[in-house]
Scaffold this motif. Sequence first.
Motif, PDB file in Angstrom:
ATOM      1  N   ALA A  95       0.828  -1.212   0.000  1.00  0.00           N
ATOM      2  CA  ALA A  95       0.000   0.000   0.000  1.00  0.00           C
ATOM      3  C   ALA A  95       0.861   1.260   0.000  1.00  0.00           C
ATOM      4  O   ALA A  95       0.503   2.267  -0.620  1.00  0.00           O
ATOM      5  CB  ALA A  95      -0.945  -0.003   1.197  1.00  0.00           C
ATOM      6  N   THR A  98      -2.408   3.942  10.187  1.00  0.00           N
ATOM      7  CA  THR A  98      -2.260   3.971   8.734  1.00  0.00           C
ATOM      8  C   THR A  98      -1.324   5.100   8.312  1.00  0.00           C
ATOM      9  O   THR A  98      -0.395   4.903   7.514  1.00  0.00           O
ATOM     10  CB  THR A  98      -3.632   4.153   8.057  1.00  0.00           C
ATOM     11  OG1 THR A  98      -4.480   3.063   8.421  1.00  0.00           O
ATOM     12  CG2 THR A  98      -3.500   4.198   6.544  1.00  0.00           C
ATOM     13  N   ALA A 146      -5.307  -1.393   4.351  1.00  0.00           N
ATOM     14  CA  ALA A 146      -4.229  -1.714   3.417  1.00  0.00           C
ATOM     15  C   ALA A 146      -4.759  -2.585   2.281  1.00  0.00           C
ATOM     16  O   ALA A 146      -4.432  -2.360   1.106  1.00  0.00           O
ATOM     17  CB  ALA A 146      -3.096  -2.431   4.149  1.00  0.00           C
ATOM     18  N   ILE A 156      -6.837  -0.418  -0.135  1.00  0.00           N
ATOM     19  CA  ILE A 156      -6.002   0.423  -0.999  1.00  0.00           C
ATOM     20  C   ILE A 156      -5.317  -0.415  -2.055  1.00  0.00           C
ATOM     21  O   ILE A 156      -5.210  -0.004  -3.223  1.00  0.00           O
ATOM     22  CB  ILE A 156      -5.012   1.233  -0.129  1.00  0.00           C
ATOM     23  CG1 ILE A 156      -5.789   2.315   0.638  1.00  0.00           C
ATOM     24  CG2 ILE A 156      -3.924   1.859  -0.988  1.00  0.00           C
ATOM     25  CD1 ILE A 156      -4.987   3.051   1.674  1.00  0.00           C
ATOM     26  N   CYS A 157      -4.855  -1.615  -1.703  1.00  0.00           N
ATOM     27  CA  CYS A 157      -4.286  -2.520  -2.714  1.00  0.00           C
ATOM     28  C   CYS A 157      -5.326  -2.864  -3.781  1.00  0.00           C
ATOM     29  O   CYS A 157      -5.010  -2.971  -4.971  1.00  0.00           O
ATOM     30  CB  CYS A 157      -3.768  -3.797  -2.066  1.00  0.00           C
ATOM     31  SG  CYS A 157      -2.289  -3.585  -1.060  1.00  0.00           S
TER      32      CYS A 157
END
Length: 299
Positions: free
Chosen positions: A10, A35, A292, A295-296
């Motif tokens: 990410a 994050t 994460a 977002i990936c």
Amino acid sequence: MKLESLITKATQLAEATVAVAAAEDSEVIKAVIQTLQSGFGQFLLYGDEPKIYDLLGEYAHYVESGNIRIIHADSKAEAAELAVRAVHGNEANVLMKGNVPTATILKAVLHKEYGLRTGNVLSHVAVFEVPNYDRYIIVTDAAMNIAPDLQQKAEIVANAVKVAKAIGIEKPKVAPLAAVEVVNPAMPATIDAAALSLMSQRGQLTDCIVDGPLALDNAVSIESAQHKGIRSEVAGRADILLVPNIETGNVLYKSLVYFANAKVGAIIAGAKAPIVLTSRADSAESKLYSLALAICATN
């Protein structure tokens, strides 16, 4: 494979923005801070502005630096609507549920005017890091579809395959689970599993290998599959476990967390953007992994 690798991935992707609905929740704020400390993501926090500021405490400097923007909402329903509108309008790439009922945020997600519907089935995709296991185990669907029919299961598989590919599993092996590994007309799950396998062979389900029905043991254990004489590319090597109904998925999900001490990140797939729809009981760590993963999955 470790879920920490999703955080690493990410951080290497283009900066993503997360819209959080009703962010006035201590565990949500912890996940937001973790994050940002991990080096990825920006946040639009919708909700009770004074409470959000109080929860940020010493980390309020993230507002000044522009990594966090707080937008006041007078109610949880308004916070959900504003967060969904932000994703709909491409101001954000990911939607996250905060301290708001699931029904409230899903009502906004499914809104005809500003929602995030694509015409596809929405499904829950959970990626587990199981101790002493050599790969991710993906479980779907443990939270959205109660008793999916064959077509819905095909779309649930497609959603999970997209997520698997986003985290580096190029051609995931999918095991439609049942209580037995043979087709039994008295068990509808076995008939659907056989149909999904045939759909895979004929190219109706792409970028994956589907074979079933398989019981849990011979889906994840090569020794069990060999002992039962099962010859399959999937048996013992499954990346994705497709459960027949929400009860099975819910029990399997919680068994992995509470009995096996597995770590997990999970999203809702099939919408215009990934949705982080974690439970309030989920830890900040789980929310971090889910962020994460989301977002990936945007790439």
